[in-house]
Design a protein around this motif. Structure first.
Motif, short mmCIF file in Angstrom:
data_model
loop_
_atom_site.label_atom_id
_atom_site.label_comp_id
_atom_site.label_asym_id
_atom_site.label_seq_id
_atom_site.Cartn_x
_atom_site.Cartn_y
_atom_site.Cartn_z
N LEU A 43 20.37 -30.02 -11.02
CA LEU A 43 21.02 -28.72 -11.11
C LEU A 43 20.18 -27.82 -12.01
CD1 LEU A 43 24.71 -29.96 -11.60
CD2 LEU A 43 23.59 -29.25 -9.45
N ASN A 45 18.98 -24.34 -14.11
CA ASN A 45 19.62 -23.32 -14.93
C ASN A 45 18.56 -22.29 -15.37
OD1 ASN A 45 18.26 -24.45 -17.20
ND2 ASN A 45 19.93 -25.94 -17.46
N GLU A 46 19.00 -21.28 -16.10
CA GLU A 46 18.08 -20.19 -16.46
C GLU A 46 16.95 -20.68 -17.37
OE1 GLU A 46 19.56 -17.15 -19.12
OE2 GLU A 46 21.27 -18.39 -19.69
N TYR A 47 17.24 -21.64 -18.26
CA TYR A 47 16.19 -22.19 -19.12
C TYR A 47 15.07 -22.80 -18.27
CZ TYR A 47 19.74 -22.02 -22.87
OH TYR A 47 20.68 -21.62 -23.77
N LEU A 64 17.31 -32.56 -16.57
CA LEU A 64 18.39 -31.72 -16.04
C LEU A 64 19.53 -32.59 -15.54
CD1 LEU A 64 16.04 -29.40 -13.98
CD2 LEU A 64 17.43 -28.63 -15.90
N THR A 152 19.87 -29.88 -20.64
CA THR A 152 21.25 -30.09 -20.20
C THR A 152 22.26 -29.36 -21.08
OG1 THR A 152 21.35 -32.15 -21.48
CG2 THR A 152 20.76 -32.32 -19.15
N SER A 153 21.84 -28.96 -22.28
CA SER A 153 22.69 -28.15 -23.16
C SER A 153 21.74 -27.24 -23.96
CB SER A 153 23.55 -29.04 -24.06
OG SER A 153 22.75 -29.96 -24.78
#
Length: 279
Positions: A43, A45-47, A64, A152-153
């Motif tokens: 998945l 993400n923007e990072y 991820l 992931t965070s």
């Protein structure tokens, strides 16, 4: 150099773990030609997209969250709900990935906890006839493993590499987390990158029967001195680290002493490898 197998094949993954004598709790990095080939396994993400645009293809690995549709067996991820992925730059492996209809699980081509190989001969010495084919891609230009960043965070560095935490922080425009985490990627084991003989950091040997790794200009020079970079270039030092450690072992030295290496830029990654080798 990596020991490559079909990342969707449990049979191939088992072969990799067996050949490397790798513990099952140590996840593998999965390699793709580009991010579109990885969309069913993780998945984004923007990072991720900010770092991908800046550094890929290249020596950076992203951890991820695993996509529920992913065909990657839990053996490759150490039963975690995350996947470590990378997009290599070398033309040879890029061509192989382009021709394959599956990604490649590809840990370094060495026995678990030992030095990573930086040329094809290293791989041959490590496995001899246990491998049917070794593809010679020349000497590794960077010489150490990829930077691993957990996305992931709050992003955090799990393994330092040639791409520094400062470069990642500047690209993302945020501070990186310094919290400790469980093993989500390779390179997090306490003992790793071992040349098979003791490594002593920050001390000079008392005799010439022990090897001494130095950095930059030195007033002394002896046959047991091995310089990572006479011009004090940390990137050159990183590229030479494993080759020099292998040469020392091959010449029959029983111990390796290492002078102080600046702990900045690539020096952070070099010191990380030396610390784990000394365990």
């Amino acid at each position: 150099y990596g020991l490559a197998g079909n990342a969707y094949s449990k049979k191939a993954l088992k072969k990799i773990f067996k050949l490397k004598k790798r513990p099952n709790k140590n996840p593998l990095i999965i390699h793709y030609e580009n991010f579109k080939k990885a969309k069913n396994d993780v998945l984004f993400n923007e990072y991720f997209f900010k770092l991908y645009k800046k550094f890929c293809p290249g020596p950076i690995t992203f951890v991820l969250k695993k996509n529920s549709k992913s065909k990657i067996p839990s053996l490759a991820t150490a039963k975690l709900n995350t996947v470590a992925i990378r997009f290599p730059k070398h033309r040879g492996i890029k061509n192989i990935l382009k021709l394959s209809n599956f990604p490649l699980a590809m840990p370094s081509a060495n026995l678990s906890s030992r030095l990573s190989p930086v040329d094809a001969i290293d791989v041959f010495h490590e496995f001899k006839k246990k491998l049917n084919i070794i593809i010679d891609g020349g000497k590794s230009k960077i010489g150490i493993e990829s930077t691993v960043v957990d996305l992931t965070s709050q992003p955090r560095i799990l393994r330092p590499g040639i791409i520094s935490s400062n470069e990642i922080r500047r690209t993302l425009k945020i501070n990186l987390s310094k919290k400790k985490t469980k093993t989500k990627s390779p390179g997090m084991m306490k003992k790793h990158y071992s040349p098979g003989i003791p490594v002593i950091i920050g001390r000079k040997p008392k005799n010439t029967t022990d090897a001494y790794i130095v950095f930059g200009k030195t007033s002394e020079d002896s046959k047991n001195y091995f310089n990572l970079s006479k011009k004090a270039d940390l990137k050159e030092a990183a590229a030479n680290l494993y080759k020099i450690m292998r040469k020392i072992k091959k010449r029959g030295y029983k111990k390796i002493y290492v002078s102080k290496i600046p702990n900045s830029g690539p020096g952070i990654a070099i010191n990380d490898r030396l610390l784990r080798a000394s365990k």
